[in-house]
Design a protein around this motif. Structure first.
Motif, PDB file in Angstrom:
ATOM      1  N   PRO A  52       0.812  -1.283  -0.045  1.00  0.00           N
ATOM      2  CA  PRO A  52       0.165  -0.019  -0.060  1.00  0.00           C
ATOM      3  C   PRO A  52       1.001   1.117  -0.134  1.00  0.00           C
ATOM      4  CG  PRO A  52      -0.309  -1.138   2.023  1.00  0.00           C
ATOM      5  CD  PRO A  52       0.752  -1.965   1.061  1.00  0.00           C
ATOM      6  N   LEU A  53       0.539   2.344  -0.441  1.00  0.00           N
ATOM      7  CA  LEU A  53       1.218   3.580  -0.729  1.00  0.00           C
ATOM      8  C   LEU A  53       2.222   3.469  -1.689  1.00  0.00           C
ATOM      9  CD1 LEU A  53       0.824   4.912   2.983  1.00  0.00           C
ATOM     10  CD2 LEU A  53      -0.504   5.468   0.975  1.00  0.00           C
ATOM     11  N   LEU A  54       2.116   2.554  -2.580  1.00  0.00           N
ATOM     12  CA  LEU A  54       3.611   2.205  -3.401  1.00  0.00           C
ATOM     13  C   LEU A  54       3.948   3.788  -4.061  1.00  0.00           C
ATOM     14  CD1 LEU A  54       5.241   0.037  -4.433  1.00  0.00           C
ATOM     15  CD2 LEU A  54       3.853  -0.096  -6.228  1.00  0.00           C
ATOM     16  N   TRP A  55       2.848   4.487  -4.344  1.00  0.00           N
ATOM     17  CA  TRP A  55       3.192   5.883  -5.147  1.00  0.00           C
ATOM     18  C   TRP A  55       4.146   6.663  -4.215  1.00  0.00           C
ATOM     19  CZ3 TRP A  55       1.623   9.991  -2.689  1.00  0.00           C
ATOM     20  CH2 TRP A  55       0.677   9.728  -1.562  1.00  0.00           C
ATOM     21  N   LEU A  56       4.123   6.486  -2.827  1.00  0.00           N
ATOM     22  CA  LEU A  56       4.896   7.140  -1.863  1.00  0.00           C
ATOM     23  C   LEU A  56       6.094   6.717  -1.635  1.00  0.00           C
ATOM     24  CD1 LEU A  56       4.941   9.620   0.097  1.00  0.00           C
ATOM     25  CD2 LEU A  56       4.268   7.931   1.738  1.00  0.00           C
ATOM     26  N   TRP A  57       6.237   5.368  -1.574  1.00  0.00           N
ATOM     27  CA  TRP A  57       7.583   4.744  -1.278  1.00  0.00           C
ATOM     28  C   TRP A  57       8.505   4.577  -2.544  1.00  0.00           C
ATOM     29  CZ3 TRP A  57       8.460   4.447   3.786  1.00  0.00           C
ATOM     30  CH2 TRP A  57       7.606   4.361   4.566  1.00  0.00           C
ATOM     31  N   LEU A  58       7.908   4.143  -3.353  1.00  0.00           N
ATOM     32  CA  LEU A  58       8.852   4.338  -4.738  1.00  0.00           C
ATOM     33  C   LEU A  58       9.697   5.400  -5.152  1.00  0.00           C
ATOM     34  CD1 LEU A  58       8.705   1.253  -5.641  1.00  0.00           C
ATOM     35  CD2 LEU A  58       7.481   2.069  -7.760  1.00  0.00           C
ATOM     36  N   PRO A  59       8.997   6.512  -5.254  1.00  0.00           N
ATOM     37  CA  PRO A  59       9.833   7.764  -5.466  1.00  0.00           C
ATOM     38  C   PRO A  59      10.817   7.919  -4.343  1.00  0.00           C
ATOM     39  CG  PRO A  59       7.618   8.329  -5.714  1.00  0.00           C
ATOM     40  CD  PRO A  59       7.719   7.122  -5.057  1.00  0.00           C
ATOM     41  N   MET A  60      10.552   7.850  -3.025  1.00  0.00           N
ATOM     42  CA  MET A  60      11.551   7.785  -1.943  1.00  0.00           C
ATOM     43  C   MET A  60      12.789   6.850  -2.280  1.00  0.00           C
ATOM     44  SD  MET A  60       9.321   8.696   1.188  1.00  0.00           S
ATOM     45  CE  MET A  60       9.903   7.668   2.354  1.00  0.00           C
ATOM     46  N   VAL A  61      12.610   5.615  -2.512  1.00  0.00           N
ATOM     47  CA  VAL A  61      13.736   4.472  -2.743  1.00  0.00           C
ATOM     48  C   VAL A  61      14.306   4.856  -3.983  1.00  0.00           C
ATOM     49  CG1 VAL A  61      13.911   2.184  -3.257  1.00  0.00           C
ATOM     50  CG2 VAL A  61      12.186   2.733  -1.372  1.00  0.00           C
ATOM     51  N   ALA A  62      13.571   5.412  -5.057  1.00  0.00           N
ATOM     52  CA  ALA A  62      14.378   5.903  -6.204  1.00  0.00           C
ATOM     53  C   ALA A  62      15.268   7.017  -5.931  1.00  0.00           C
ATOM     54  CB  ALA A  62      13.403   6.122  -7.373  1.00  0.00           C
ATOM     55  N   LEU A  63      14.874   7.903  -5.172  1.00  0.00           N
ATOM     56  CA  LEU A  63      15.776   9.081  -4.583  1.00  0.00           C
ATOM     57  C   LEU A  63      16.838   8.737  -4.038  1.00  0.00           C
ATOM     58  CD1 LEU A  63      15.672  12.158  -4.870  1.00  0.00           C
ATOM     59  CD2 LEU A  63      14.662  12.308  -2.784  1.00  0.00           C
ATOM     60  N   GLY A  64      16.761   7.759  -3.089  1.00  0.00           N
ATOM     61  CA  GLY A  64      17.912   7.335  -2.439  1.00  0.00           C
ATOM     62  C   GLY A  64      18.799   6.575  -3.398  1.00  0.00           C
ATOM     63  N   MET A  65      18.348   5.734  -4.584  1.00  0.00           N
ATOM     64  CA  MET A  65      19.097   4.927  -5.490  1.00  0.00           C
ATOM     65  C   MET A  65      19.897   5.991  -6.316  1.00  0.00           C
ATOM     66  SD  MET A  65      17.094   1.802  -6.518  1.00  0.00           S
ATOM     67  CE  MET A  65      15.637   2.542  -7.253  1.00  0.00           C
ATOM     68  N   ILE A  66      19.558   7.360  -6.546  1.00  0.00           N
ATOM     69  CA  ILE A  66      20.096   8.300  -7.396  1.00  0.00           C
ATOM     70  C   ILE A  66      20.954   9.041  -6.557  1.00  0.00           C
ATOM     71  CG2 ILE A  66      19.762  10.304  -8.679  1.00  0.00           C
ATOM     72  CD1 ILE A  66      17.107   8.804  -9.628  1.00  0.00           C
ATOM     73  N   LEU A  67      20.606   9.660  -5.253  1.00  0.00           N
ATOM     74  CA  LEU A  67      21.560  10.427  -4.668  1.00  0.00           C
ATOM     75  C   LEU A  67      22.500   9.732  -3.807  1.00  0.00           C
ATOM     76  CD1 LEU A  67      18.944  12.966  -3.084  1.00  0.00           C
ATOM     77  CD2 LEU A  67      20.529  13.366  -4.933  1.00  0.00           C
ATOM     78  N   ILE A  68      22.414   8.529  -3.427  1.00  0.00           N
ATOM     79  CA  ILE A  68      23.633   7.987  -2.589  1.00  0.00           C
ATOM     80  C   ILE A  68      24.745   7.700  -3.207  1.00  0.00           C
ATOM     81  CG2 ILE A  68      23.945   5.881  -1.368  1.00  0.00           C
ATOM     82  CD1 ILE A  68      21.241   5.857  -0.298  1.00  0.00           C
ATOM     83  N   PRO A  69      24.662   7.238  -4.629  1.00  0.00           N
ATOM     84  CA  PRO A  69      26.041   6.908  -5.318  1.00  0.00           C
ATOM     85  C   PRO A  69      26.716   8.338  -5.658  1.00  0.00           C
ATOM     86  CG  PRO A  69      24.307   5.924  -6.454  1.00  0.00           C
ATOM     87  CD  PRO A  69      23.695   6.829  -5.408  1.00  0.00           C
ATOM     88  N   TRP A  70      25.907   9.438  -5.731  1.00  0.00           N
ATOM     89  CA  TRP A  70      26.657  10.814  -5.995  1.00  0.00           C
ATOM     90  C   TRP A  70      27.292  11.188  -4.707  1.00  0.00           C
ATOM     91  CZ3 TRP A  70      24.682  15.715  -4.267  1.00  0.00           C
ATOM     92  CH2 TRP A  70      25.220  16.962  -4.756  1.00  0.00           C
ATOM     93  N   LEU A  71      26.503  11.345  -3.782  1.00  0.00           N
ATOM     94  CA  LEU A  71      27.021  11.622  -2.281  1.00  0.00           C
ATOM     95  C   LEU A  71      28.278  10.471  -1.921  1.00  0.00           C
ATOM     96  CD1 LEU A  71      24.102  12.425  -0.329  1.00  0.00           C
ATOM     97  CD2 LEU A  71      25.651  13.849  -1.026  1.00  0.00           C
ATOM     98  N   ALA A  72      28.057   9.493  -2.215  1.00  0.00           N
ATOM     99  CA  ALA A  72      29.325   8.448  -1.987  1.00  0.00           C
ATOM    100  C   ALA A  72      30.366   8.724  -2.394  1.00  0.00           C
ATOM    101  CB  ALA A  72      28.966   7.007  -2.269  1.00  0.00           C
ATOM    102  N   VAL A  73      30.547   9.239  -3.842  1.00  0.00           N
ATOM    103  CA  VAL A  73      31.632   9.560  -4.737  1.00  0.00           C
ATOM    104  C   VAL A  73      32.299  10.829  -4.102  1.00  0.00           C
ATOM    105  CG1 VAL A  73      32.527  10.137  -6.958  1.00  0.00           C
ATOM    106  CG2 VAL A  73      30.973   8.245  -6.679  1.00  0.00           C
TER     107      VAL A  73
END
Length: 118
Positions: A52-73
């Motif tokens: 439930p609330l997949l529309w809310l969780w998926l963008p948060m997970v996708a944002l983590g997948m996009i921002l974390i590698p950039w910050l890690a580097v």
């Protein structure tokens, strides 16, 4: 008389060694990439179970997948700033209150007179 155990001298002003800095940056990078992998897995599980609330969780997970590698580097390449007193040679900055050698103060400079009449 008892001999005291060897106590190492603590040098608080000394910078960390290059190997220690590199080791801590590598650990931080691996930890952040582990968090990214966890985001990918959590995203796949959420889609698989149609949470439930997949529309809310998926963008948060996708944002983590996009921002974390950039910050890690960025953090993996980050080094502590160099001390100002260690700068030598051509990179040494002159204090602002020092005047260059051989410069004249305003009182010692000859006054320029510009005559407009021919």
């Amino acid at each position: 008389m008892k001999r005291q155990a060897y106590q190492p001298i603590l040098i608080t002003d000394a910078a960390r060694s290059q190997d220690d800095q590199l080791n801590s940056r590598q650990k931080r990078y691996v930890l952040m990439m582990g968090i990214r992998v966890a985001c990918v897995i959590v995203g796949a599980v959420l889609v698989g179970v149609q949470a439930p609330l997949l529309w809310l969780w998926l963008p948060m997970v996708a944002l983590g997948m996009i921002l974390i590698p950039w910050l890690a580097v960025l953090l993996a390449n980050d080094r502590p700033p160099k001390d100002e007193h260690r700068k030598t040679g051509r990179f040494r900055s002159r204090r602002r209150d020092e005047t260059p050698p051989m410069s004249l103060t305003a009182e010692e400079r000859p006054a320029k007179v510009i005559d407009v009449d021919p």
